[in-house]
Design an enzyme around this catalytic site. Structure first.
Site, PDB file in Angstrom:
ATOM      1  N   GLU A   1      33.963  -3.078   3.150  1.00 28.34           N
ATOM      2  CA  GLU A   1      33.685  -4.201   4.032  1.00 28.34           C
ATOM      3  C   GLU A   1      32.753  -5.207   3.358  1.00 28.34           C
ATOM      4  OE1 GLU A   1      31.819  -3.552   8.004  1.00 28.34           O
ATOM      5  OE2 GLU A   1      33.704  -4.464   8.623  1.00 28.34           O
TER       6      GLU A   1
ATOM      7  N   ASP B   1      40.389  15.078  -1.758  1.00 31.78           N
ATOM      8  CA  ASP B   1      40.746  13.945  -0.904  1.00 31.78           C
ATOM      9  C   ASP B   1      41.059  12.709  -1.722  1.00 31.78           C
ATOM     10  OD1 ASP B   1      37.825  12.087  -0.022  1.00 31.78           O
ATOM     11  OD2 ASP B   1      38.023  13.469  -1.689  1.00 31.78           O
TER      12      ASP B   1
ATOM     13  N   LYS C   1      43.784  17.647   7.059  1.00 31.43           N
ATOM     14  CA  LYS C   1      43.277  18.209   5.800  1.00 31.43           C
ATOM     15  C   LYS C   1      42.874  19.668   5.988  1.00 31.43           C
ATOM     16  CE  LYS C   1      41.460  13.870   3.864  1.00 31.43           C
ATOM     17  NZ  LYS C   1      40.254  13.187   3.330  1.00 31.43           N
TER      18      LYS C   1
END
Length: 1231
Positions: free
Chosen positions: A514, A436, A821
């Protein structure tokens, strides 16, 4: 047992608090859990049933049944009890056999099958029993935990397994949650509680839950809790950990229930003195237990091949037995009938005095019985010990992975872990890797040579923070509206939880990104200080501002954005941040010019491998807000399609946004990632990167990690949106691939040139040109965009995608979802005879990891979900190189060598009976002692091949990494396949021929000094058996490439053990039927000369053959091993791992990586639930010293050069100065 009343199918659940009689009618599960498979009574039948589902075990059971038939075997049925006495001593077995021995057609006893069969079944059953006992003991500990339960108006301690649906439970700090509970009230301000969910999702960070304001008023009042009689209507039990939908009716009002008000079984209560909860799901219905289903059973390619080979062997066995049957019938018809005075037929056979019939009928009956007898005799071609041996050395190879200190990551104290023991050799045959992303650590980086900016006027700024672009800070100080709006959004639009620890303001974020963005705003003077469910407090340039928080539109993987709606001074604003693709779709038409400029900036960021984020806002009129608020409330309380309705409301309000700016965050590649990927690619492994990045960033990732190189022929980009356009792009790309391949092949043939990394590769004596062809023709790369992938994965086009992708050396799919995926992995898995591996570190990679043949989880900052779903876990991506090229290759190499040797030695052993059949009238008489047949695979030849399979290696780990081409034989099953199997069987066939007829010729006319025959049936069997044991163990020594003390001990020890056992067993002490045979044979010179002659004939041709091919056609493994020996002889020191030089697309490209905005579902609805959170404001204001900003990294770029040299990348990375291990923002761009 009495039949149980069947539980009706549950569509929705109805619960009344504190009313067990009402709830009992629905037959809800109690809180007793059971993870064991067996109990005392069911263990034996269930375990035997499971074990005999295995084809080999069932096969041997059938053989055992044949052996206990008196007409076929030599023992009646009750002698199957003998193996139980065998464990008490060989003598007891001998006595039992002697007591019940009767004449029969075959001399092979049931012991020859039942001893190894019972041994295998007993070992497997013992392992299962131990595992199940541990589970039983664990279940008992869990079921007997104590909790306070409200019963009859009193809190009483009750064991967990007595808790039922509808009970109210009191939990205390640090206690495990007993069942799935609806949170009612807590000790914390405003009914908050904190839980740790490591048992559920592997994440160790605390999560917050909050009760309804109405139930929070119950507090710790036992009377109020006893009178609580709410009715709950909710969804049926399911395994969705992040979703719960229900309603509560109480005092004439209906309240919406969701997952933020649930405490799930398996969680631990933290930082909360007490809380009360209503049991919704108990025991097996709890979400934890619903998620603990059976793991997906994965089998290796070799396992599947073995099944095919065993079927083939069985067919060969039947053919051989049929031939023996025909030969026996002919012999009995023409010869055997004349010797009935010496070899009488059984009384039930026609043609005997006791039964009428012709000779032909009698011969037919005898031959039919002989058919089954020979099935028993020849069954050792597939001994049951094969499976035991395979499992043992698979376990050993798993230990090598676990104990490898070179895959231990000291920084986080995490070693590599083999979470399964059955897939090790599959690691040596990986052809496709799906990853990934390649980086996880982010740091503050700004490449510039201007002086350091002074932030000393900010009391919240940390002195270690370094920033070099003064223009941005000047714009903020000058009151630039756009710059201010940019940082306002960063400081307000998030779900970060602030907390003051030891006088330092710290942020607890749902994702590192974040936290980095909020931290960046803090350093520039926009400090997020505290929040309540209704307000957000920030400090802007030293002035505190309080915003009313109206709503949080939280982030998820589908939305790829989050928004907050805030109000200040009567002005309602929607602030939004998210991926550029989703923000652009929702912009107002007036932003077209700003969009063009921002797109330019985003492309620049993507070229540097940064992960980008867009920020936008809009003002909402009060009447629009009120109308939307009502519709949103209706959607959020709906019991049907709640998520879809809420998403629809989000879409309605998040439109006509005004673009404010964009930010970019860098993920530094993990150490060694480019080298690892380059080495894996050199090994012939095709790597597909499945990422959520935008296209430019994804391409940059490819160059950064050397997945894409300048040497590639072409990089095809598929970015169309419609079906036809995507098909046209892919078709044209495939045509180009075929054309270039054809041209290069023609050019290669015309000039008679072979390109294969310096020469042809030889494996197993043959030339492997596949490597050369790959290097000539497969230097392509494919980049597919997410919206194009949607079209490409449709059934009508997936074969085109498959053909194009498999024609390329590297494939990058960008903007993909977790489902896509898994679909890409499944596409390869379904259509290619290749082994796939998926590697990831987040929850969004779980489906991909489970879909692939082998799943590898990286234990990173995104929790342990991927690790928990994986077959192997590592802590750094670079360790994948060692896992495959070293441990995977060794495991495949060892397994292949073991299997070929195992079939060789068993065919050599079993087929000796075939040659003996010629001399015993095909009567199914065995050549060997029954004990020898039983112990041959268990004791005499098992340990040498086991230790070879556990320790052997052709080259060491350094050379395995130095020459990645050594991995390529596993890609095409070159070391073990049907051809290799047939070669091993053929060698075993020839060996059995030599083993039988050389001793036969030597002893045929041999006589003692006193004139009697030197050999008889028993003596000849001992001669052949002795030579067989020595020959196969010496052959194992020839096959051993890596010698240890263990190998010497077991090889020579097995030979010595055989001779010692035979001399002891055949002595007068045991009074066995073979008494004195061994001494008689071993005391003659004929035996030792025959032994030497036979061993010479068997082994010298093998040595000559191997020497010839080693000299004339050496494999790459042979060459590497020679270099290794030369290196050792010269006593060279240092690290022998030599890496390839960096290959970069262009010198100005910085070594950076990026991936999609990493975030997850936040605290949105919890924050806005209407109750104040824990007050941290006062604590923050009470500080006496300025708060220092923590978790920041910097890069000293003063030494970096911009002269275009490739060394700039390495210097750029090496100048990192770490202050902590988390991420912070890199760039922020204003319009």
């Amino acid at each position: 047992m009495w039949p149980k009343k069947e539980k009706p199918v549950e569509l929705e659940r109805h619960i009344r608090a504190n009313d067990p009689e009402n709830n009992k009618q629905f037959m809800y599960a109690n809180n007793y859990i059971r993870t064991t498979k067996y109990n005392v009574f069911s263990f034996f039948p269930k375990n035997m049933f499971e074990q005999f589902q295995r084809l080999a075990n069932a096969y041997f059971l059938c053989l055992l049944i044949l052996q206990v038939i008196p007409a076929i075997s030599s023992l009646p049925w009750y002698t199957t009890l003998v193996p139980l006495a065998f464990v008490l001593g060989i003598t007891a077995v001998k006595d039992a056999v002697d007591d019940f021995l009767i004449p029969a057609i075959s001399s092979l006893t049931p012991l020859t099958t039942i001893i190894p069969l019972v041994a295998v079944l007993a070992v497997s059953a013992l392992k299962d029993a131990v595992d199940d006992f541990r589970r039983h003991r664990s279940d008992g500990q869990v079921n007997n935990r104590l909790s306070f339960v409200l019963r009859d108006g009193k809190l009483v301690e009750e064991r967990w397994h007595k808790v039922v649906v509808g009970d109210i439970i009191k939990m205390e700090n640090n206690q495990f949650v007993a069942a799935d509970l609806l949170l009612l009230s807590t000790s914390e301000p405003h009914s908050l509680c904190y839980i740790e969910t490591a048992e559920l999702d592997g994440e160790t960070n605390l999560k917050v839950r909050q009760a309804l304001p109405e139930t929070a008023e119950l507090e710790n009042d036992i009377k109020k809790l006893t009178d609580f009689n709410a009715e709950i209507v909710c969804e049926a039990p399911n395994n969705k950990l992040s979703k719960y939908e229900g309603t509560m009716k109480w005092n004439g009002k209906t309240y919406s229930l969701d997952n933020d008000k649930m405490l799930l079984r398996g969680c631990v209560l933290r930082n909360t003195q007490w809380c009360y909860g209503l049991v919704i799901f108990a025991g097996q219905d709890s979400k934890l237990m619903m998620n603990s289903g059976k793991s997906i059973f994965k089998r290796t390619h070799i396992d599947r091949l073995l099944n095919i080979l065993i079927i083939g062997i069985f067919i060969f066995l039947l053919s051989l037995c049929l031939a023996m049957t025909i030969a026996c019938g002919i012999w009995e018809t023409y010869t055997g009938q004349h010797f009935q005075a010496y070899l009488p037929w059984e009384t039930f056979v026609p043609g005997t005095p006791s039964k009428d019939g012709t000779v032909a009928e009698g011969a037919t009956v005898i031959s039919m019985l002989v058919f089954f007898s020979y099935i028993i005799i020849f069954n050792t071609v597939v001994p049951i010990s094969l499976y035991v041996s395979v499992e043992i050395f698979r376990l050993a190879n798993s230990f090598w992975i676990n104990w490898d200190v070179k895959m231990y990551y000291k920084k986080v104290d995490t070693p590599a872990r083999a979470r399964t023991t059955t897939l090790n050799e599959e690691l040596g045959q990986i052809e496709y890797i799906f990853s990934d992303k390649t980086g996880t650590l982010t740091q503050v980086i700004l490449d510039t040579y201007t002086p350091k900016v002074d932030f000393s006027d900010n009391p919240y700024f940390e002195s270690s923070f370094e920033f070099y672009d003064s223009q941005l800070l000047t714009a903020i100080r000058n009151g630039n509206r756009q710059a201010h709006r940019f940082f306002y959004i960063l400081s307000l639009c998030h779900t970060v939880m602030p907390e003051v620890k030891d006088g330092t303001l710290e942020y607890q974020a749902q994702s590192p990104d974040e936290g980095a963005l909020v931290g960046a705003a803090r350093n520039f003077g926009f400090v997020f200080k505290s929040r309540t469910p209704q307000t957000i407090t920030i400090e802007v340039m030293g002035k505190e501002e309080v915003y009313e928080l109206l709503c949080i539109l939280d982030f998820n993987n589908v939305r790829k954005r989050m928004s907050v709606i805030v109000k200040k001074d009567g002005k309602i604003m929607l602030l939004c941040k998210g991926a550029d693709s989703v923000i652009y779709e929702r912009l107002h038409s007036s932003c077209n010019n700003d969009k063009e400029l921002t797109t330019h900036h985003l492309n620049e960021f993507a070229q540097d491998g940064l992960r980008t984020l867009c920020l936008a806002e809009k003002e909402i009129p009060a009447n629009v807000w009120e109308s939307w608020k009502k519709k949103h409330h209706e959607a959020s309380t709906s019991l049907q399609d709640r998520e879809a309705k809420v998403d629809e409301m989000y879409e309605e309000i998040e439109k006509d946004l005004i673009l404010v700016g964009a930010s970019a965050i860098e993920d530094k590649l993990q150490d060694g990632v480019p080298d690892a990927i380059a080495n894996l690619a050199d090994a012939g492994i095709k790597i597909w990167v499945l990422t959520g990045d935008k296209q430019e960033t994804a391409i940059n990732i490819g160059y950064s990690c050397r997945l894409l190189t300048d040497e590639m022929e072409d990089i095809f980009v598929i970015d169309a949106e419609s079906f036809d356009e995507v098909k046209n792009q892919m078709s044209k790309a495939l045509e180009d691939v075929k054309r270039i391949n054809r041209e290069k092949k023609e050019a290669s043939d015309e000039h008679d040139v072979r390109i294969a990394n310096g020469g042809e590769q030889f494996y197993n004596g043959g030339v492997n040109n596949a490597v050369a062809d790959d290097n000539i023709c497969n230097e392509f790369a494919l980049v597919v965009n997410g919206h194009s992938l949607i079209q490409a994965l449709k059934p009508e086009m997936e074969q085109l995608l498959l053909e194009l992708g498999c024609s390329c050396k590297a494939v990058i799919c960008c903007r993909v979802t977790p489902l896509q995926k898994a679909l890409v992995v499944d596409l390869i898995k379904r259509n290619k005879k290749s082994v796939t591996l998926a590697i990831g570190d987040g929850a969004n990679d779980v489906s991909m990891i489970k879909t692939a043949h082998i799943g590898v989880g990286i234990s990173g900052q995104e929790g342990l979900q991927a690790v928990l779903a994986s077959d192997y876990s590592i802590s750094q991506f670079r360790y994948l190189e060692r896992l495959l090229l070293v441990h995977g290759r060794w495991s495949y190499f060892r397994m292949s060598k073991f299997l070929r040797y195992f079939f060789y030695k068993n065919f050599a052993f079993t087929l000796c009976h075939l040659w003996f059949a010629i001399f015993c009238g095909f009567s199914a008489q065995t050549l060997f002692d029954p004990y020898f047949i039983s112990f041959y695979n268990l004791f005499y030849t098992s340990m040498p091949c086991l230790f070879m399979a556990a320790f052997d290696q052709d080259v060491n780990d350094s050379y395995s990494l130095r020459y990645p081409k050594l991995y390529t034989p596993g890609l095409s099953d070159m070391l073990f396949n049907k051809k290799v199997f047939l070669l091993g069987v053929s060698e075993g066939f020839i060996t059995s021929l030599i083993l039988f007829f050389i001793p036969y010729g030597v002893f045929h006319w041999a006589t003692n000094p006193w004139g009697t025959d030197l050999i008889d049936h028993q003596s000849f069997g001992v001669v052949v058996a002795s030579i067989l044991v020595v020959a196969v163990n010496l052959r194992c020594a020839l096959d051993t490439s890596y010698w240890t003390g263990f190998n010497h001990f077991v090889i020579w020890g097995s030979i010595i053990l055989y001779f010692c056992f035979i001399l002891t067993m055949y002595s007068e002490v045991f009074n066995y039927t073979y008494m004195g045979t061994a001494y008689q044979v071993y005391s003659t010179a004929n035996f030792w000369l025959c032994l030497l002659l036979t061993i010479t004939i068997l082994l010298v041709p093998v040595i000559a053959y191997r020497f010839y091919y080693l000299d004339t056609q050496p494999t790459l493994s042979d060459r590497a091993r020679l270099k290794q020996r030369i290196s050792k002889s010269k006593s060279r020191s240092g690290d022998m791992v030599m890496r390839r030089q960096s290959t970069l697309r262009r010198s100005t490209r910085s070594l950076r990586s990026g991936y999609a905005f990493a975030h997850q579902q936040g605290f949105g609805e919890l924050i806005t639930s209407g109750l104040n959170m824990r007050q941290r404001v006062e604590q923050s204001e009470a500080r006496s010293n300025p708060v220092q900003l923590t978790k920041v990294k910097r890069i000293d770029s003063s030494n970096n050069s911009q002269n275009g040299n490739s060394n700039s990348e390495s210097s750029h990375v090496n100048n990192v100065t770490e202050h902590d291990h988390n991420r912070h923002v890199v760039f922020s761009e204003k319009l």
